[in-house]
Design an enzyme around this catalytic site. Sequence first.
Site, PDB file in Angstrom:
ATOM      1  N   LYS A  56       0.847  -1.196   0.000  1.00 55.57           N
ATOM      2  CA  LYS A  56       0.000   0.000   0.000  1.00 55.57           C
ATOM      3  C   LYS A  56       0.881   1.243   0.000  1.00 55.57           C
ATOM      4  O   LYS A  56       1.688   1.440   0.902  1.00 55.57           O
ATOM      5  CB  LYS A  56      -0.902  -0.009   1.237  1.00 55.57           C
ATOM      6  CG  LYS A  56      -1.697   1.269   1.469  1.00 55.57           C
ATOM      7  CD  LYS A  56      -2.435   1.221   2.814  1.00 55.57           C
ATOM      8  CE  LYS A  56      -3.096   2.553   3.151  1.00 55.57           C
ATOM      9  NZ  LYS A  56      -3.741   2.520   4.492  1.00 55.57           N
ATOM     10  N   ASP A  71      -2.692  10.383   3.608  1.00 53.77           N
ATOM     11  CA  ASP A  71      -4.095   9.989   3.712  1.00 53.77           C
ATOM     12  C   ASP A  71      -4.879  11.024   4.517  1.00 53.77           C
ATOM     13  O   ASP A  71      -4.816  11.053   5.742  1.00 53.77           O
ATOM     14  CB  ASP A  71      -4.209   8.614   4.370  1.00 53.77           C
ATOM     15  CG  ASP A  71      -5.655   8.157   4.481  1.00 53.77           C
ATOM     16  OD1 ASP A  71      -6.509   8.719   3.764  1.00 53.77           O
ATOM     17  OD2 ASP A  71      -5.920   7.229   5.259  1.00 53.77           O
ATOM     18  N   LYS A  83     -10.277  12.814   8.061  1.00 52.98           N
ATOM     19  CA  LYS A  83      -9.752  12.601   9.407  1.00 52.98           C
ATOM     20  C   LYS A  83      -9.804  13.924  10.166  1.00 52.98           C
ATOM     21  O   LYS A  83      -9.681  14.995   9.569  1.00 52.98           O
ATOM     22  CB  LYS A  83      -8.312  12.090   9.339  1.00 52.98           C
ATOM     23  CG  LYS A  83      -8.160  10.740   8.682  1.00 52.98           C
ATOM     24  CD  LYS A  83      -6.694  10.329   8.611  1.00 52.98           C
ATOM     25  CE  LYS A  83      -6.510   9.039   7.834  1.00 52.98           C
ATOM     26  NZ  LYS A  83      -7.054   7.881   8.527  1.00 52.98           N
ATOM     27  N   ASP A 116     -12.229   6.824   3.707  1.00 49.06           N
ATOM     28  CA  ASP A 116     -11.019   6.666   4.514  1.00 49.06           C
ATOM     29  C   ASP A 116     -10.591   5.207   4.613  1.00 49.06           C
ATOM     30  O   ASP A 116      -9.625   4.890   5.293  1.00 49.06           O
ATOM     31  CB  ASP A 116     -11.237   7.251   5.915  1.00 49.06           C
ATOM     32  CG  ASP A 116      -9.928   7.456   6.671  1.00 49.06           C
ATOM     33  OD1 ASP A 116      -8.876   7.554   6.008  1.00 49.06           O
ATOM     34  OD2 ASP A 116      -9.961   7.515   7.913  1.00 49.06           O
ATOM     35  N   ARG A 125      -7.327  -0.625   1.215  1.00 48.58           N
ATOM     36  CA  ARG A 125      -7.766  -1.931   0.696  1.00 48.58           C
ATOM     37  C   ARG A 125      -8.152  -1.843  -0.775  1.00 48.58           C
ATOM     38  O   ARG A 125      -8.081  -2.837  -1.497  1.00 48.58           O
ATOM     39  CB  ARG A 125      -8.917  -2.450   1.550  1.00 48.58           C
ATOM     40  CG  ARG A 125     -10.180  -1.629   1.521  1.00 48.58           C
ATOM     41  CD  ARG A 125     -11.084  -1.890   2.714  1.00 48.58           C
ATOM     42  NE  ARG A 125     -10.508  -1.368   3.948  1.00 48.58           N
ATOM     43  CZ  ARG A 125     -11.055  -1.535   5.153  1.00 48.58           C
ATOM     44  NH1 ARG A 125     -12.196  -2.192   5.279  1.00 48.58           N
ATOM     45  NH2 ARG A 125     -10.474  -1.042   6.222  1.00 48.58           N
TER      46      ARG A 125
END
Length: 454
Positions: A227, A232, A239, A309, A313
């Site tokens: 990943k 992020d 967030k 968020d 995956r």
Amino acid sequence: MIKFIEKATNSNFVLEAVFKNENLDKNIIAKKFVITEFISDKKAVIFLGDKSEFSVNDLDELSTQLSSLNRTFEVNLDSFVTENVSLSVIASRILEKNKFLNAKIYNVKTNKKEEEKELFVFTKNLKEIEKELKNTEIIVESVNFARNLQATPPNICNSEWMAEEVKKQVSQFSNLKVTVLDKKEIEKLNMGLLLSVNKGSMYEPRLVVIEYNGNPDSKEKTVFVGKGITFDSGGYNIKTGRSMLGMKYDMSGAAIVASALNAIGQLNPKANVAAVLSITDNRVNGDANLPDAVWTSMNGKTVEINNTDAEGRLVLADGMTYAIRKLNATNVITVATLTGAILVALGTTYTGAFSTSDKLWSNIEQAAKSQNELVWRLPLHDDFSKFIKKSTVADLKNTDLTGNGGSISAAMFLKEFAEDKNFAHLDIAGTAETGEKPMGVMVKTLVQLALNEK
């Protein structure tokens, strides 16, 4: 910094190990790992307790002590050897710790650093352990390459920059084939999940592929999928507060699998190994990925986004499909800072592990133990995929919103893209960095996994 020599030069303090019940000088401080100096003799000793109880587990503390000395020492390595701990293991651990602690990791502080102390290590059997030391140095320098990428701030380390840095590093080795796919090539592959995460970014996504074929007679091939979220923000499920701090480390999985191939290319194991790095950031702009959006993955499965968020995956899923369909992987291992839930389960001590194959898990566990890295296996069970399969408009949802077993449900999402291959997942969200220090965790384990193949 550390230097290995064949005998003491007598120009510095000589440091030796002493154990309980030996003929100890009465002035020696008999407390484990404490050093007693004898100034007039330019000699020092480190007390290590009962010789029969001195073990490999003690080497981490010992190595830290020896790498943090307040003066230049010459260490008599032979004095540390016991029936339980060999010369090569001691030497390798001391070298590894010294290189780790003294690594040149990204840092632009303007204050002058204190003068570094040199550590000389001597043994009469240096030639016997030279190969082991060389291998250790290759691995730890690869760990440090990962750590440097991890530490680089996200205003520098974007997807395009990271892809070029990795390419520049691993292209030094002619037995590694490096391919960097840009956005147009990723679009041609129909990698809708990776592209969906990238929608909010001002930088193009990258898919970096590193291949090593050390056993052309075998059809077995292990592919590491990392990943590579260079930052992020959480996307529209943004967030808040301190939760966004440290998100530069969200590319750790990609850095780690690239660094494992960097070492493998130098160590030449008899194995077929590759790495796939799915790289983008997860930002917010007017066209960023939306909750309720539906995207089609490279393998054809459709995914409804119920949390922007939970992007890691998504990029891993398309990376897995590339590994299986383009690289013919028989074993797929994903490495990712995937879930905060793994911190609740295992803290910052253990890396969480999942696997569909007992054999693959056993191989990972053995490699981790050999390299002194802690992994803990967690279950894969259909109960944890019930929610993600309940979308009314797509094959899958990307998040289980029950709040139960978040790390397991994330692993179960990835399992949906494993097809019929042996699959393992390493969740490094708790171990990739500790106390704002990049750790390069699992590089050693992945390298050892390749070295153990016959």
